[in-house]
Design a protein around this motif. Structure first.
Motif, PDB file in Angstrom:
ATOM      1  N   THR A  54       0.952  -1.258   0.028  1.00 41.84           N
ATOM      2  CA  THR A  54       0.029   0.089   0.095  1.00 41.84           C
ATOM      3  C   THR A  54       0.863   1.242   0.304  1.00 41.84           C
ATOM      4  OG1 THR A  54      -0.154  -0.223   2.359  1.00 41.84           O
ATOM      5  CG2 THR A  54      -1.990  -1.069   1.064  1.00 41.84           C
ATOM      6  N   SER A  55       1.925   1.165   0.643  1.00 43.93           N
ATOM      7  CA  SER A  55       2.936   2.356   0.627  1.00 43.93           C
ATOM      8  C   SER A  55       3.403   2.540  -0.919  1.00 43.93           C
ATOM      9  CB  SER A  55       4.041   2.017   1.644  1.00 43.93           C
ATOM     10  OG  SER A  55       4.893   3.147   1.734  1.00 43.93           O
ATOM     11  N   ILE A  56       3.883   1.414  -1.413  1.00 49.38           N
ATOM     12  CA  ILE A  56       4.394   1.737  -2.785  1.00 49.38           C
ATOM     13  C   ILE A  56       3.550   2.237  -3.743  1.00 49.38           C
ATOM     14  CG2 ILE A  56       4.912   0.258  -5.010  1.00 49.38           C
ATOM     15  CD1 ILE A  56       7.218   0.337  -2.983  1.00 49.38           C
ATOM     16  N   PHE A  57       2.015   1.653  -3.423  1.00 50.97           N
ATOM     17  CA  PHE A  57       1.073   2.166  -4.478  1.00 50.97           C
ATOM     18  C   PHE A  57       0.398   3.491  -3.984  1.00 50.97           C
ATOM     19  CE2 PHE A  57       1.521  -2.114  -5.860  1.00 50.97           C
ATOM     20  CZ  PHE A  57       2.055  -1.921  -7.343  1.00 50.97           C
ATOM     21  N   LEU A  58       0.845   4.028  -2.862  1.00 51.79           N
ATOM     22  CA  LEU A  58       0.008   5.231  -2.188  1.00 51.79           C
ATOM     23  C   LEU A  58      -1.222   5.108  -1.832  1.00 51.79           C
ATOM     24  CD1 LEU A  58       1.788   8.432  -3.958  1.00 51.79           C
ATOM     25  CD2 LEU A  58       2.096   7.518  -1.738  1.00 51.79           C
ATOM     26  N   ILE A  59      -1.596   3.765  -1.383  1.00 49.48           N
ATOM     27  CA  ILE A  59      -2.918   3.532  -0.848  1.00 49.48           C
ATOM     28  C   ILE A  59      -2.874   3.777   0.592  1.00 49.48           C
ATOM     29  CG2 ILE A  59      -4.751   1.989  -0.595  1.00 49.48           C
ATOM     30  CD1 ILE A  59      -3.457   0.455  -3.214  1.00 49.48           C
ATOM     31  N   PRO A  60      -3.620   4.725   0.971  1.00 51.99           N
ATOM     32  CA  PRO A  60      -3.510   4.883   2.581  1.00 51.99           C
ATOM     33  C   PRO A  60      -3.931   3.768   3.450  1.00 51.99           C
ATOM     34  CG  PRO A  60      -4.597   7.005   1.403  1.00 51.99           C
ATOM     35  CD  PRO A  60      -4.484   5.660   0.395  1.00 51.99           C
ATOM     36  N   PHE A  61      -2.997   3.404   4.345  1.00 54.48           N
ATOM     37  CA  PHE A  61      -3.489   2.158   5.231  1.00 54.48           C
ATOM     38  C   PHE A  61      -2.915   2.237   6.493  1.00 54.48           C
ATOM     39  CE2 PHE A  61      -2.236  -2.554   6.057  1.00 54.48           C
ATOM     40  CZ  PHE A  61      -3.631  -2.760   6.256  1.00 54.48           C
ATOM     41  N   PRO A  62      -3.712   3.178   7.351  1.00 55.30           N
ATOM     42  CA  PRO A  62      -3.320   3.786   8.549  1.00 55.30           C
ATOM     43  C   PRO A  62      -3.458   2.401   9.785  1.00 55.30           C
ATOM     44  CG  PRO A  62      -5.297   4.803   8.141  1.00 55.30           C
ATOM     45  CD  PRO A  62      -4.984   3.810   7.064  1.00 55.30           C
TER      46      PRO A  62
ATOM     47  N   ALA B 141      -2.542  11.295   9.249  1.00 49.81           N
ATOM     48  CA  ALA B 141      -3.014  10.107   9.885  1.00 49.81           C
ATOM     49  C   ALA B 141      -4.420   9.902   9.558  1.00 49.81           C
ATOM     50  CB  ALA B 141      -2.797  10.285  11.275  1.00 49.81           C
ATOM     51  N   GLY B 142      -5.123   8.701   9.873  1.00 46.41           N
ATOM     52  CA  GLY B 142      -6.336   8.251   9.654  1.00 46.41           C
ATOM     53  C   GLY B 142      -7.270   9.280  10.153  1.00 46.41           C
ATOM     54  N   ALA B 143      -7.128   9.752  11.560  1.00 42.10           N
ATOM     55  CA  ALA B 143      -7.956  10.604  12.343  1.00 42.10           C
ATOM     56  C   ALA B 143      -8.103  11.754  11.863  1.00 42.10           C
ATOM     57  CB  ALA B 143      -7.628  10.537  13.720  1.00 42.10           C
ATOM     58  N   ASN B 144      -7.144  12.241  10.934  1.00 42.89           N
ATOM     59  CA  ASN B 144      -6.956  13.677  10.498  1.00 42.89           C
ATOM     60  C   ASN B 144      -6.902  13.949   8.801  1.00 42.89           C
ATOM     61  OD1 ASN B 144      -4.279  13.574   9.950  1.00 42.89           O
ATOM     62  ND2 ASN B 144      -3.987  13.960  12.040  1.00 42.89           N
ATOM     63  N   PHE B 145      -7.430  12.528   8.263  1.00 39.05           N
ATOM     64  CA  PHE B 145      -7.240  12.549   7.036  1.00 39.05           C
ATOM     65  C   PHE B 145      -7.629  13.620   6.115  1.00 39.05           C
ATOM     66  CE2 PHE B 145      -9.099  11.137   2.679  1.00 39.05           C
ATOM     67  CZ  PHE B 145      -7.871  10.494   2.213  1.00 39.05           C
ATOM     68  N   TRP B 146      -8.789  14.037   6.356  1.00 38.71           N
ATOM     69  CA  TRP B 146      -9.370  15.166   5.388  1.00 38.71           C
ATOM     70  C   TRP B 146      -8.840  16.574   5.613  1.00 38.71           C
ATOM     71  CZ3 TRP B 146     -11.774  13.725   1.128  1.00 38.71           C
ATOM     72  CH2 TRP B 146     -12.414  12.309   1.135  1.00 38.71           C
ATOM     73  N   GLU B 147      -8.119  16.680   6.622  1.00 37.27           N
ATOM     74  CA  GLU B 147      -7.276  17.909   6.647  1.00 37.27           C
ATOM     75  C   GLU B 147      -6.538  18.136   5.678  1.00 37.27           C
ATOM     76  OE1 GLU B 147      -6.086  18.548  10.815  1.00 37.27           O
ATOM     77  OE2 GLU B 147      -7.976  17.575  11.553  1.00 37.27           O
ATOM     78  N   GLY B 148      -5.764  16.994   5.245  1.00 40.69           N
ATOM     79  CA  GLY B 148      -4.869  17.252   4.114  1.00 40.69           C
ATOM     80  C   GLY B 148      -5.407  17.304   2.955  1.00 40.69           C
TER      81      GLY B 148
ATOM     82  N   GLU C  70       1.887   2.178  17.189  1.00 43.97           N
ATOM     83  CA  GLU C  70       2.948   3.025  17.675  1.00 43.97           C
ATOM     84  C   GLU C  70       3.334   3.986  16.765  1.00 43.97           C
ATOM     85  OE1 GLU C  70       4.629  -0.859  16.050  1.00 43.97           O
ATOM     86  OE2 GLU C  70       2.850  -0.247  16.758  1.00 43.97           O
ATOM     87  N   ARG C  71       2.765   4.031  15.638  1.00 44.63           N
ATOM     88  CA  ARG C  71       3.318   5.114  14.726  1.00 44.63           C
ATOM     89  C   ARG C  71       2.142   6.075  14.597  1.00 44.63           C
ATOM     90  NH1 ARG C  71       8.015   2.776  10.638  1.00 44.63           N
ATOM     91  NH2 ARG C  71       9.273   2.284  12.308  1.00 44.63           N
ATOM     92  N   SER C  72       1.337   6.111  15.446  1.00 39.14           N
ATOM     93  CA  SER C  72       0.125   7.218  15.448  1.00 39.14           C
ATOM     94  C   SER C  72      -0.784   7.115  14.464  1.00 39.14           C
ATOM     95  CB  SER C  72       0.657   8.675  15.471  1.00 39.14           C
ATOM     96  OG  SER C  72       1.516   8.818  16.493  1.00 39.14           O
ATOM     97  N   PHE C  73      -0.537   5.747  13.757  1.00 41.60           N
ATOM     98  CA  PHE C  73      -1.910   5.564  12.620  1.00 41.60           C
ATOM     99  C   PHE C  73      -1.528   6.385  11.519  1.00 41.60           C
ATOM    100  CE2 PHE C  73      -3.909   3.898  16.303  1.00 41.60           C
ATOM    101  CZ  PHE C  73      -4.298   2.627  16.144  1.00 41.60           C
ATOM    102  N   ASN C  74      -0.136   6.703  11.313  1.00 37.51           N
ATOM    103  CA  ASN C  74       0.112   7.352  10.083  1.00 37.51           C
ATOM    104  C   ASN C  74      -0.170   6.754   8.824  1.00 37.51           C
ATOM    105  OD1 ASN C  74       2.757   9.366   9.622  1.00 37.51           O
ATOM    106  ND2 ASN C  74       2.509   8.280  11.688  1.00 37.51           N
ATOM    107  N   LEU C  75      -0.965   7.558   7.726  1.00 40.30           N
ATOM    108  CA  LEU C  75      -1.536   7.058   6.509  1.00 40.30           C
ATOM    109  C   LEU C  75      -0.500   5.953   5.817  1.00 40.30           C
ATOM    110  CD1 LEU C  75      -2.935   9.848   4.733  1.00 40.30           C
ATOM    111  CD2 LEU C  75      -4.137   8.312   6.223  1.00 40.30           C
TER     112      LEU C  75
ATOM    113  N   TRP D 167      -1.556  13.373  -1.549  1.00 36.24           N
ATOM    114  CA  TRP D 167      -2.495  14.511  -1.783  1.00 36.24           C
ATOM    115  C   TRP D 167      -1.838  15.257  -3.036  1.00 36.24           C
ATOM    116  CZ3 TRP D 167      -7.199  14.322  -0.294  1.00 36.24           C
ATOM    117  CH2 TRP D 167      -7.564  13.898   0.903  1.00 36.24           C
ATOM    118  N   GLU D 168      -0.776  15.194  -3.197  1.00 35.98           N
ATOM    119  CA  GLU D 168      -0.135  15.949  -4.547  1.00 35.98           C
ATOM    120  C   GLU D 168      -0.413  15.216  -5.758  1.00 35.98           C
ATOM    121  OE1 GLU D 168       2.345  18.350  -6.816  1.00 35.98           O
ATOM    122  OE2 GLU D 168       1.949  18.437  -4.684  1.00 35.98           O
ATOM    123  N   TYR D 169      -0.604  13.737  -5.793  1.00 36.03           N
ATOM    124  CA  TYR D 169      -1.402  13.061  -6.797  1.00 36.03           C
ATOM    125  C   TYR D 169      -2.709  13.529  -6.899  1.00 36.03           C
ATOM    126  CZ  TYR D 169       2.866  10.016  -7.774  1.00 36.03           C
ATOM    127  OH  TYR D 169       3.755   9.336  -8.371  1.00 36.03           O
TER     128      TYR D 169
END
Length: 361
Positions: free
Chosen positions: A129-137, A204-211, A141-146, A158-160
């Motif tokens: 999912t990281s390779i293909f830029l698919i969010p997977f939070p 992160a998943g919790a603030n996704f739409w802020e991006g 322990e990494r604060s549910f990073n996308l 978001w740039e894409y």
């Protein structure tokens, strides 16, 4: 059935705004320092570069300006698919490398981490999912990073999205429609800032739409600056503009962030873009600006390889302030050197190869 051929002239890179390239490097360096400090001091009031994260909004605004400059007059001729290929060749090799480096750091962090909690199957899924830029939070322990193994990829996601919207809609609309869209995006950004108390979200998943709010305003503002020709001729120069940009990152972290941060993003960064595009570059700083611009993206996409390890080191070893300072200074220098090697050995050759293959198709 005919195959559409693309003129090589349409694929050529246009002349760069070299001071803007240089400022991109300054912003990337600020991001690195911010992330180091963020891991060492969870209290942002103790972080001397507490607003370094706003460099991402500067990147977004600069991207809107540069995309408009580079493609407005030729995307109609080259076509949407050719545009997407150009952007993939420019951006995705480092997305892949950042994921690979992040996976290695995740699995073999000498200072901690718990990759065994996720199992082989989920770890492979995290990587893909990281390779293909698919969010997977999913990494707790990494604060549910996308993108848990390549944190900076959230802004590339978001740039894409912005690039897709540009290619399918924005390049077709005139300034009369672009201006009200930018105003609406500004209102949304202010609402997000007020609701969240700051403009730090999107990763992160919790603030996704802020991006979405952050990229929407800044990308549109950059595009509007280009199309309106809001370029301010000046003699501030690269060093003067670098100081002005750095000041925004050194802004104190207070309870008024929800007010001060939108002011910087809505007005100050677009002003710096307009000044940077119109500034006179002295010959003595030309090489520095070119180097700074080239190193910025490799540095941004590879630096997080060590950031999580630094956090685990701080958690397990409790270093003092002097040791932290030495690690951050040394680490930043080494990361710049590593980014240079990545650029020379990997990024430039891979992009050159893909570009040549594309011309042969």
């Amino acid at each position: 059935m005919t195959v559409k051929t693309i003129s090589p002239d349409l694929l050529k890179t246009k002349k760069h705004f070299e001071i803007l390239d240089g400022l991109r490097g300054v912003a990337a360096l600020a991001i690195v320092l911010f992330h180091f400090m963020e891991m060492a001091f969870s209290d942002y009031t103790k972080n001397f570069i507490a607003h370094g994260f706003l460099a991402v909004d500067f990147f977004f605004c600069l991207s809107g300006f540069v995309i408009g400059y580079a493609y407005d007059d030729r995307i109609g001729k080259m076509g949407i698919m050719a545009f997407f290929k150009s952007r993939l060749i420019r951006l995705h090799p480092l997305v892949i490398l950042g994921s690979i480096l992040g996976l290695l750091a995740f699995l073999y962090d000498p200072f901690g981490g718990h990759p065994e909690l996720y199992g082989t199957g989920k770890t492979i899924l995290i990587f893909l999912t990281s390779i293909f830029l698919i969010p997977f939070p999913v990494i707790t322990e990494r604060s549910f990073n996308l993108f848990g193994i390549s944190a900076p990829s959230w802004s590339l996601f978001w740039e894409y999205i912005a690039n897709i919207v540009y290619a399918t809609a924005l390049y077709r609309i005139g300034r009369n429609y672009l201006l009200p869209l930018t105003v609406i995006a500004a209102i949304v950004l202010c609402f997000v800032s007020y609701h969240a108390g700051a403009l730090m979200g999107g990763w992160a998943g919790a603030n996704f739409w802020e991006g979405c709010a952050r990229i929407s305003y800044s990308f549109l503002a950059g595009l509007l600056i280009y199309r309106s020709n809001w370029i301010i001729k000046n003699n501030i120069g690269f060093m003067g503009l670098s100081v002005l940009l750095i000041l925004s990152f050194l802004m104190p972290f207070t309870k008024w962030n929800w007010v001060t941060e939108p002011i910087v993003v809505l007005f100050y960064f677009p002003l710096l873009i307009a000044l940077g595009a119109g500034a006179t570059l002295t010959q003595g700083f030309k090489k520095l600006c070119v180097f700074s611009g080239k190193i910025s993206y490799p540095l941004y996409m590879t630096h997080y390889t060590v950031i999580w390890m630094f956090l685990n080191y701080c958690t397990t070893h409790k270093p003092g302030n002097t040791q932290i300072a030495l690690i951050i200074i040394t680490g930043t220098i080494l990361l710049v050197g590593f980014a240079y090697l990545v650029m020379v050995i990997y990024d430039i050759p891979v992009r050159k190869y893909l570009t040549e293959r594309r011309k042969q198709d």
